[in-house]
Design an enzyme around this catalytic site. Sequence first.
Site, short mmCIF file in Angstrom:
data_model
loop_
_atom_site.label_atom_id
_atom_site.label_comp_id
_atom_site.label_asym_id
_atom_site.label_seq_id
_atom_site.Cartn_x
_atom_site.Cartn_y
_atom_site.Cartn_z
N ASN A 1 -10.30 -2.87 2.57
CA ASN A 1 -9.97 -2.91 1.14
C ASN A 1 -11.25 -2.70 0.33
O ASN A 1 -12.36 -2.74 0.87
CB ASN A 1 -9.37 -4.26 0.76
CG ASN A 1 -7.88 -4.36 1.09
OD1 ASN A 1 -7.22 -3.36 1.33
ND2 ASN A 1 -7.37 -5.57 1.09
N HIS B 1 -3.70 1.01 12.26
CA HIS B 1 -3.44 -0.23 13.00
C HIS B 1 -4.79 -0.86 13.35
O HIS B 1 -5.62 -0.21 13.98
CB HIS B 1 -2.65 0.10 14.27
CG HIS B 1 -2.43 -1.06 15.18
ND1 HIS B 1 -2.39 -2.37 14.75
CD2 HIS B 1 -2.23 -1.12 16.53
CE1 HIS B 1 -2.17 -3.17 15.78
NE2 HIS B 1 -2.08 -2.44 16.87
N TYR C 1 0.74 -4.29 12.15
CA TYR C 1 0.59 -2.85 11.86
C TYR C 1 1.38 -1.98 12.83
O TYR C 1 1.91 -0.94 12.45
CB TYR C 1 -0.90 -2.47 11.84
CG TYR C 1 -1.57 -2.99 10.59
CD1 TYR C 1 -1.82 -4.34 10.44
CD2 TYR C 1 -1.89 -2.14 9.55
CE1 TYR C 1 -2.39 -4.84 9.28
CE2 TYR C 1 -2.46 -2.63 8.38
CZ TYR C 1 -2.71 -3.97 8.26
OH TYR C 1 -3.26 -4.46 7.11
N HIS D 1 0.83 -1.22 0.00
CA HIS D 1 0.00 0.00 0.00
C HIS D 1 0.86 1.26 0.00
O HIS D 1 0.51 2.27 0.62
CB HIS D 1 -0.95 0.03 1.20
CG HIS D 1 -1.96 -1.08 1.22
ND1 HIS D 1 -3.22 -0.95 0.71
CD2 HIS D 1 -1.88 -2.35 1.68
CE1 HIS D 1 -3.89 -2.08 0.86
NE2 HIS D 1 -3.10 -2.96 1.46
FE1 HDE Z 1 -2.51 -4.81 5.48
N1 HDE Z 1 -0.70 -4.05 5.97
N2 HDE Z 1 -1.88 -6.65 6.04
N3 HDE Z 1 -4.27 -5.66 4.85
N4 HDE Z 1 -3.16 -3.04 4.88
C1 HDE Z 1 -0.33 -2.77 5.82
O1 HDE Z 1 0.78 -1.49 7.45
C2 HDE Z 1 -0.79 -6.89 6.78
C3 HDE Z 1 -4.62 -6.97 4.94
C4 HDE Z 1 -4.41 -2.73 4.47
O2 HDE Z 1 -3.17 3.50 4.06
C5 HDE Z 1 0.99 -2.46 6.46
O3 HDE Z 1 1.14 0.69 7.84
C6 HDE Z 1 -0.72 -8.29 7.13
C7 HDE Z 1 -6.04 -7.14 4.74
C8 HDE Z 1 -4.46 -1.33 4.09
O4 HDE Z 1 -1.54 3.30 5.52
C9 HDE Z 1 1.37 -3.79 7.11
C10 HDE Z 1 -1.82 -8.85 6.55
C11 HDE Z 1 -6.52 -5.88 4.53
C12 HDE Z 1 -3.18 -0.83 4.33
C13 HDE Z 1 0.22 -4.68 6.72
C14 HDE Z 1 -2.54 -7.82 5.87
C15 HDE Z 1 -5.41 -4.97 4.59
C16 HDE Z 1 -2.40 -1.92 4.83
C17 HDE Z 1 1.99 -1.83 5.54
C18 HDE Z 1 -2.22 -10.32 6.55
C19 HDE Z 1 -7.97 -5.46 4.23
C20 HDE Z 1 -2.69 0.58 4.07
C21 HDE Z 1 2.10 -0.38 5.97
C22 HDE Z 1 -2.60 -10.80 7.79
C23 HDE Z 1 -8.90 -5.81 5.27
C24 HDE Z 1 -2.95 1.46 5.23
C25 HDE Z 1 1.30 -0.29 7.17
C26 HDE Z 1 -2.52 2.87 4.92
C27 HDE Z 1 -1.07 -1.80 5.21
C28 HDE Z 1 0.17 -5.96 7.12
C29 HDE Z 1 -3.71 -8.07 5.12
C30 HDE Z 1 -5.57 -3.55 4.37
C31 HDE Z 1 2.73 -4.35 6.75
C32 HDE Z 1 0.35 -8.96 7.95
C33 HDE Z 1 -6.82 -8.45 4.82
C34 HDE Z 1 -5.67 -0.57 3.58
O5 HDE Z 1 1.41 -3.68 8.51
#
Ligand code: HDE
Length: 737
Positions: free
Chosen positions: A181, A373, A396, A109
Amino acid sequence: MGTGNEIPGSPGPQAPSVEEPTEPRGPLPPKPDQRGPDTYSPTGQKTGAPQDKVAQAGEYLTTAQGARLYDTDHSLKAGPRGPVLLQDHHLREKITHFDHERIPERVVHARGAAAHGVFQGYGTAEGISKAAFLGKDVETPVFVRFSTVLGSRGSADTVRDTRGFATKFYTSEGVFDLVGNNIPVFFIQDAIKFPDVIHAGKPHPDREIPQAQSAHDTFWDFVTLHTEATHHTMWNMSDRGIPRSYRMMEGFGVHTFRLVNAEGATTLVKFHWKPKLGVHSLVWEEAQITAGMDPDFHRRDLADAIEAGAYPQWELGVQTFPDTDDQMFQGIDLLDPTKIVPEELAPVQPVGLLTLNANPSNFFAETEQVAFHVGHLVPGIDVTNDPLLQGRLFSYLDTQITRLGGPNFGQLPINRTHAPVNDMLRDGMHQTAVHRGVAPYRPNSLDGGCPFLAGADTGAYIEVPADVPAGRKVRDAAASFDDHFTQPRLFWLSMTPTEREHIVSAYTFELNKCYEQAIKERALLVLANIDADLCAQVAAGLGLPAPEPTAALTDPQPSPALSQLGDSWPLDGRIIGIVTAPDQGLDGVREVRQAVLDAGMVPLVIAPTGGEVGTGDETVTAQRTFATARSTEFDAILVAGAPAPGADAYGARDAKVDDAVAGAAGIDPRVLLMLTEAYRHGKALGAWAGGAAALEAAGIAGGAPGVVTADSAGTVLEQVRELLARHRAWNRFIPAV
Ligand code: HDE
């Protein structure tokens, strides 16, 4: 609708002078559509300080320490031709700070755009959640960041990908982040696979290509070997993977959450954001052209719409399910993030309204530094055992420490809570709070016992004492997680024929971009388990035989709510191109331009040259020229004449012009290109005056679907508006499957 700028996009709050300004003056205010984070202290107390008190100040250039400077263009040298002196404090400060301007981009993202707004509770959720911000008419400030997943910070907006939809609610009880999402399911069922799916989706590690897309071998290798990814992949291959605008996307919390009311009763829910403008997508060729012509397309659209006063809105809704021991609903496992619950089985019930009404005033300070987070929760909202959500609860917080340089990222202005903070966390990099007292531990007597513990009656966040299923410690998943094909089939069966064509073409495109035959064959095996027709069509495009399914196909009930066709929607902030032929007069142009504005849309006048075009009283300002305009920036094109080839309409100057045929019709060939392209993309076209001749020269018949010709500009616009409300002239596409 607010009162916005007429044509959005001016870079500053006032028009600049041609001469360099020399009279000292303080910084200009931000543009009227912009604002920064509300001013709270690092410990969550409203300072009430105007936002300009945290912006740069004073009339003169200074060092970071506030000392005024007399020159910033020359280093301090031993003579004009001599070496630079180490003592040059200004040079060293300026270069050192510059050297450290970049921070690591988000690992996923990375590319995003954001806006400020407000959330207003309807009060309809009060029976199921005690969260204060859901109360009737409670207004809560929010900051929303939209994003793509795979691309780097500088990648194009219109790539085929999932979009992030992350909302920070600054509630009176602390920050609540809904990190969702635009697709309601996820690729994997367990967070432990997240690094793997992202490694597969990101560019190949050797050549670092391709950027920001899934059309490559490692992505398809992963999703065909982990068939739980089939459902999410199907959504990506559908029109949902290429949204027209962030303003026209649904949002989903994906996981099941647990709400708790004032009496302690719990309800399982899935969160949905429903856009007031409807769900609307690009067509694939349009997305590809746009990625080159305007890689900032979605960013620009969001900022321009807000600047124009067309504030995007979404209703937050919940699907509710009884909090039963098995956490199943009508045979669907609520803990499996690869499953939806069709809206026909559990309707989405609206609980509040989100309005985005201001652009950030600084991208880095706000959009880049915002830190979401899933563990930022408030009383009334709790998590479930979804193994994907559980892993996110770790990730997060952890990722911000690398990205934002330490554990105090919550004190960055955009992340500050609006509720008083009295934690016992101390020190660390970039500590901006100035803590007092001597006893950051509990219990203590030296600080008078403060801070004290809250209880349920004093607003404490108390985890729901949910039963934990007894069993053995295992690395395993529930058997109910094994069905990977019923819901992708449900999605496919719920699509209209036109939407199915797009899905077939997306699979065929992406798989044809793969190098390895084995991966294509494996992908066909997956498709065979979804639908024979889908598999046969894609196989034909790949030049491969369609395999038989390996398991009997199930018979799910289609969910019409999944289709994005068939309804009509408001037109706020849509972009209307107006092709003019100034040499032939501007018949109706000024009136239609005003009528477009009055309808809450943005008119962009397209002419042979920039500047004021036309003669006498009849002039209008051109925003685009035939050389700069491309059909992809317009939702509809109005043609107010048949302009003769412009002075720059020759191949050496503009390769869009083919000299061999240019001018044959007596009409600028760039206009004809624009019209044929817009026609192919299902866009509404309208013509009056000589405009009908331009359509005809482009090979577009007057009575063709989505094409309006009439005598008056007003009549044309009226009919074009009706067409636009349905997003595209869908009947222009004739499906074969
Ligand atoms: Fe994320 N995801 N994600 N994700 N995600 C991040 O956090 C993660 C997942 C989503 O505009 C990271 O600050 C794991 C689902 C958005 O700043 C990180 C898993 C959904 C955003 C991270 C998922 C999301 C992130 C990278 C699997 C929808 C952007 C930077 C368990 C429900 C937020 C950050 C923004 C961002 C980890 C799966 C949505 C690495 C481990 C499912 C919208 O922490």
